[in-house]
Write an enzyme that holds these catalytic residues in place. Structure first.
Site, PDB file in Angstrom:
ATOM      1  N   HIS A 234       0.825  -1.215   0.000  1.00 48.35           N
ATOM      2  CA  HIS A 234       0.000   0.000   0.000  1.00 48.35           C
ATOM      3  C   HIS A 234       0.855   1.259   0.000  1.00 48.35           C
ATOM      4  O   HIS A 234       2.053   1.232   0.318  1.00 48.35           O
ATOM      5  CB  HIS A 234      -0.896   0.003   1.233  1.00 48.35           C
ATOM      6  CG  HIS A 234      -0.117  -0.029   2.525  1.00 48.35           C
ATOM      7  ND1 HIS A 234       0.467   1.083   3.084  1.00 48.35           N
ATOM      8  CD2 HIS A 234       0.192  -1.059   3.350  1.00 48.35           C
ATOM      9  CE1 HIS A 234       1.097   0.754   4.193  1.00 48.35           C
ATOM     10  NE2 HIS A 234       0.953  -0.543   4.384  1.00 48.35           N
ATOM     11  N   GLU A 310      -2.125  -7.195   7.700  1.00 48.34           N
ATOM     12  CA  GLU A 310      -0.796  -7.092   8.290  1.00 48.34           C
ATOM     13  C   GLU A 310      -0.759  -7.815   9.631  1.00 48.34           C
ATOM     14  O   GLU A 310      -1.797  -8.109  10.245  1.00 48.34           O
ATOM     15  CB  GLU A 310      -0.416  -5.614   8.445  1.00 48.34           C
ATOM     16  CG  GLU A 310       0.961  -5.339   9.048  1.00 48.34           C
ATOM     17  CD  GLU A 310       2.114  -5.959   8.261  1.00 48.34           C
ATOM     18  OE1 GLU A 310       2.248  -7.195   8.313  1.00 48.34           O
ATOM     19  OE2 GLU A 310       2.884  -5.204   7.631  1.00 48.34           O
TER      20      GLU A 310
END
Length: 430
Positions: A234, A310
């Site tokens: 990202h 994550e």
């Protein structure tokens, strides 16, 4: 009762820039003999890949209709459309909504050419759509010279060997699955404003019956097209330049202004490459925002996959490495030396993350066999996929650099072999 004529249409479109100089190609094939019955191609000026693909579909349907005088009559014609555009296939089958204003009138025109019950849609890998792809490229090449495509100059059929017989169409009693109902839903959901496309029919062209010899080390069998995961970290958040732990147990920050610019840069780069067929994202906001920017550019939907989130860094969330060292020194030392050690306060160990990511990898490689998929995720999942691909030990995680908005790629073959093709590419940001 007269049996319907049966055709296979293969169609494609391309844009050198997306948007950029664009063209389409379409071919109508006899499903029994493999004979080329008609070809259509056209340079259409500056357009996107998706517009060119829809134009190719329209041209193919019109070419097939022209071969059967009463094609509009129920039961006169049965057509299977084969394309490597997942977007067009899913939208015309009624399974995906058509949101882009440029696509709606084109899809509406395609849906009006033949009765919904006469057309079914099938996605095929790019390598099985070479004839139409070659026609589209011939059209774009002609446009580059300031001309239009001419059938007499085409070598697409000769350069695309086709078996003397191909798989037949579905039984004429009705299309499989929800294809007819889906097409009807697509027609009902679309705007009625027509688009435009033209095509040129070609005389029947004999095709070659030979196939290319096997190639590769030790004449290994063709393993087919791998599932290729393009791994996109990202874009930046406010925590990224400060190098703070930012996992799935923290504040779930949004992209910063820099991160949004990075997302736009990578969306432009991926559009120019034109290879992404699906987008899958972590559920965390920074990934969803990055994925949304790419999806808007490519005209694709985003699927959320929780397994791509994550690591949960527990009590370390939001802290810098130095702050964690100061407050939780022994726990940090254990974490750095053992994949089984978890961050302070109930976070995830790298071993736990590896099991989660490996299970996600297995699901996605099965779901997207032979496809190129963009996975928008985070540092730890990407490093884990790379480590597992290389068969490297857990400590390899600390020896990789992954910049914000960087691209890596791993290919997964049907026999279990894996190939790391790219790591931490940031050329699109420069």
């Amino acid at each position: 009762m007269t049996q319907p004529r049966q055709f296979v249409i293969e169609a494609d479109g391309g844009s050198r820039g997306n948007p950029g100089p664009a063209g389409y190609g379409a071919v109508v094939i006899d499903p029994v003999t493999g004979e080329t019955l008609a070809e259509a191609a056209e340079y259409i000026g500056v357009a996107t890949n998706n517009v060119a693909e829809y134009k190719g579909l329209i041209a193919g349907l019109k070419a097939a209709k022209a071969l059967v005088p009463d094609a509009s009559a129920d039961g006169a014609l049965q057509v299977r459309v084969r394309m490597d555009s997942k977007l067009v296939v899913e939208q015309m089958s009624g399974r995906w909504k058509i949101k882009h204003p440029d696509m709606k009138p084109l899809a509406a025109e395609a849906a009006r050419i033949l009765p919904a019950s006469a057309v079914t849609y099938e996605w095929i890998p790019r390598e099985k759509n070479k004839h139409a792809d070659r026609l589209a490229n011939e059209a774009m090449d002609a446009g580059k010279r300031g001309k239009q495509w001419e059938p007499s100059s085409s070598t697409a059929a000769l350069d695309t060997p086709r078996p003397s017989t191909t798989a037949g169409l579905p039984p004429v009693s009705g299309p499989p699955g929800d294809a007819a109902a889906g097409a009807a839903r697509a027609r009902a959901a679309l705007s009625s404003r027509p688009g435009a496309a033209t095509g040129t029919a070609a005389a029947p062209t004999p095709t070659a019956s030979s196939t290319a010899p096997q190639v590769g080390w030790a004449a290994a069998p063709d393993l087919g097209t791998p599932a290729t995961f393009v791994l996109l970290r990202h874009g930046e958040t406010a925590l990224t330049p400060e190098k703070r732990f930012s996992g799935s147990g923290g504040s779930d920050p949004e992209l910063s202004a820099t991160g949004r610019r990075q997302a736009e840069r990578i969306s432009q780069s991926l559009a120019a490459r034109g290879t992404i067929e699906e987008i899958v994202s972590s559920p965390l906001r920074r990934c969803r925002e990055t994925a949304a920017a790419v999806a808007a550019r490519l005209g694709l939907e985003v699927r959320i996959e929780d397994g791509l989130r994550e690591t949960d860094f527990g009590a370390w969330e939001g802290l810098t490495f130095a702050e964690v060292r100061e407050r939780y020194g022994p726990d940090l030392d254990a974490w750095l030396t053992s994949a089984k050690a978890a961050p302070t306060g109930g976070g995830e160990s790298f071993a736990e993350v590896a099991r989660r990511v490996a299970a996600t990898r297995d699901r996605l490689t099965a779901r997207y066999a032979g496809r190129t998929v963009l996975l928008v995720t985070h540092v730890t999942p990407i490093k884990t996929l790379v480590r597992l691909a290389l068969g490297a030990p857990p400590e390899a995680m600390f020896r990789m650099e992954l910049s914000a908005a960087s691209v890596s790629a791993v290919a997964y073959y049907s026999d279990g072999n894996v190939s790391l093709r790219l790591l931490n590419d940031t050329s699109h940001l420069r």
